[in-house]
Design a protein around this motif. Structure first.
Motif, PDB file in Angstrom:
ATOM      1  N   LYS A 160     -18.650  17.978  -5.351  1.00  0.00           N
ATOM      2  CA  LYS A 160     -20.114  17.521  -4.609  1.00  0.00           C
ATOM      3  C   LYS A 160     -20.910  15.843  -5.699  1.00  0.00           C
ATOM      4  O   LYS A 160     -22.044  16.732  -6.449  1.00  0.00           O
ATOM      5  N   PRO A 161     -20.249  15.160  -5.134  1.00  0.00           N
ATOM      6  CA  PRO A 161     -20.940  13.896  -6.107  1.00  0.00           C
ATOM      7  C   PRO A 161     -22.388  13.571  -6.268  1.00  0.00           C
ATOM      8  O   PRO A 161     -22.888  13.645  -5.086  1.00  0.00           O
ATOM      9  N   SER A 162     -22.946  13.352  -7.727  1.00  0.00           N
ATOM     10  CA  SER A 162     -24.938  12.997  -7.502  1.00  0.00           C
ATOM     11  C   SER A 162     -24.469  11.450  -6.943  1.00  0.00           C
ATOM     12  O   SER A 162     -23.167  10.869  -6.222  1.00  0.00           O
ATOM     13  N   ASN A 163     -25.350  10.362  -7.278  1.00  0.00           N
ATOM     14  CA  ASN A 163     -25.453   9.159  -7.392  1.00  0.00           C
ATOM     15  C   ASN A 163     -24.590   8.153  -8.229  1.00  0.00           C
ATOM     16  O   ASN A 163     -25.527   8.679  -9.608  1.00  0.00           O
ATOM     17  N   LEU A 164     -23.587   7.956  -7.934  1.00  0.00           N
ATOM     18  CA  LEU A 164     -22.385   7.324  -8.679  1.00  0.00           C
ATOM     19  C   LEU A 164     -22.982   5.464  -9.052  1.00  0.00           C
ATOM     20  O   LEU A 164     -23.289   4.881  -8.077  1.00  0.00           O
ATOM     21  N   ILE A 165     -23.190   5.462 -10.507  1.00  0.00           N
ATOM     22  CA  ILE A 165     -23.235   4.269 -10.698  1.00  0.00           C
ATOM     23  C   ILE A 165     -21.629   3.611 -11.579  1.00  0.00           C
ATOM     24  O   ILE A 165     -21.479   4.497 -12.305  1.00  0.00           O
TER      25      ILE A 165
END
Length: 299
Positions: A160-165
């Motif tokens: 479950k990834p967070s906001n990827l940048i």
């Protein structure tokens, strides 16, 4: 080394997928990139074209490759688009996962499968907490994968990834800001970034750190477990803009519709993943600078 271990990456043409192909190829995997359109990858990456919403195509893909590992990244990841076309979002995110995992059950039952869900999944115990159709589609995606794992004794791990940048084409807020800054640099457009609320906080993680996390999970992750993938740091949109000010010469101003204070920081927690030996390595400022560098090269 993992040479000869077959890894199938779905959604390989996407933001995370392209970074994943590069990382896992360097790590020594035999990488097969699955896309719906032609892409330029390293010559050592095998290409397969497949519509993952077509169960027959998916079955024949898996039968042909017989992967030992799968990184399932493909999907529709836009919240706004899910409101416009909820059925397509359900089909792309939920049913494609069902077709893939059932094909693996039949043709590669010992395969280690990493399903990339979302931090926007909702609590199944409270249907009133569903925020949008995208959340529903990702929640069902994970439920299907976990159910098949239990019913058919498959090795399935959920991330479950967070906001990827990071560098690459993305529709995330950091990329949107970067493209507007490039317009300021090249076209002299108004040096203002608009935000709804400057104090909204999110966890931002560099996509390259996320891909390393997926590598850890494929190697060390425990079947049946869900792992949050996040930096562990909450940044407001105001702080993101301040970070961009430090990596550009433009005198950027921020126009916020609201400055209401928020106490609800992101709750995603990567402790289980950190316990496997992973930790994020790329600072926020580096990510923001790399995003600007990328968009300077494509504009």
């Amino acid at each position: 080394m993992n040479k000869g271990r077959k890894l199938l990456i779905t959604g390989a043409s996407g933001f995370t997928g392209q970074h994943a192909c590069t990382h896992f190829l360097k790590a020594g995997y035999d990488v097969t990139a699955v896309t719906r359109k032609k892409m330029n990858f390293d010559d050592d990456v095998s290409m397969e074209y497949c519509d993952l919403t077509n169960g027959n195509e998916v079955y024949h893909l898996v039968k042909k490759i017989k992967p030992q590992y799968v990184l399932h990244l493909a999907g529709q990841n836009h919240v706004e688009a899910s409101w416009v076309d909820p059925l397509s979002t359900l089909e792309v995110n939920s049913m494609s996962t069902a077709y893939l995992i059932d094909a693996l059950r039949k043709e590669s039952p010992t395969c280690k499968i990493l399903i990339v869900g979302s931090a926007l999944q909702f609590d199944l115990g409270s249907l009133t907490s569903i925020p949008h159709p995208y959340s529903l589609s990702k929640t069902l995606q994970v439920l299907i994968a976990q159910s098949w794992a239990v019913l058919y004794n498959l090795e399935v791990i959920i991330a479950k990834p967070s906001n990827l940048i990071g560098p690459g084409v993305s529709t995330g807020v950091c990329s949107i800001f970067a493209q507007k800054i490039i317009e300021m640099e090249k076209k002299g457009s108004e040096k203002v970034l608009e935000v709804e609320n400057a104090n909204i906080q999110r966890d931002f993680l560099d996509v390259r750190d996320a891909v390393r996390a997926y590598d850890y999970l494929l190697k060390k992750g425990k079947s049946g477990e869900t792992y949050d993938v996040a930096s562990g740091n909450a940044y407001s949109l105001g702080q993101i803009i301040e970070g961009y000010r430090s990596v550009t010469k433009e005198e950027i101003r921020m126009n916020a519709q609201s400055n209401e204070l928020f106490e609800n920081k992101p709750t995603i927690n990567s402790t289980k993943l950190v316990n496997l030996g992973w930790k994020p390595n790329i600072p926020l400022e580096t990510s923001l600078g790399d995003i600007l560098t990328f968009y300077r090269g494509v504009n």
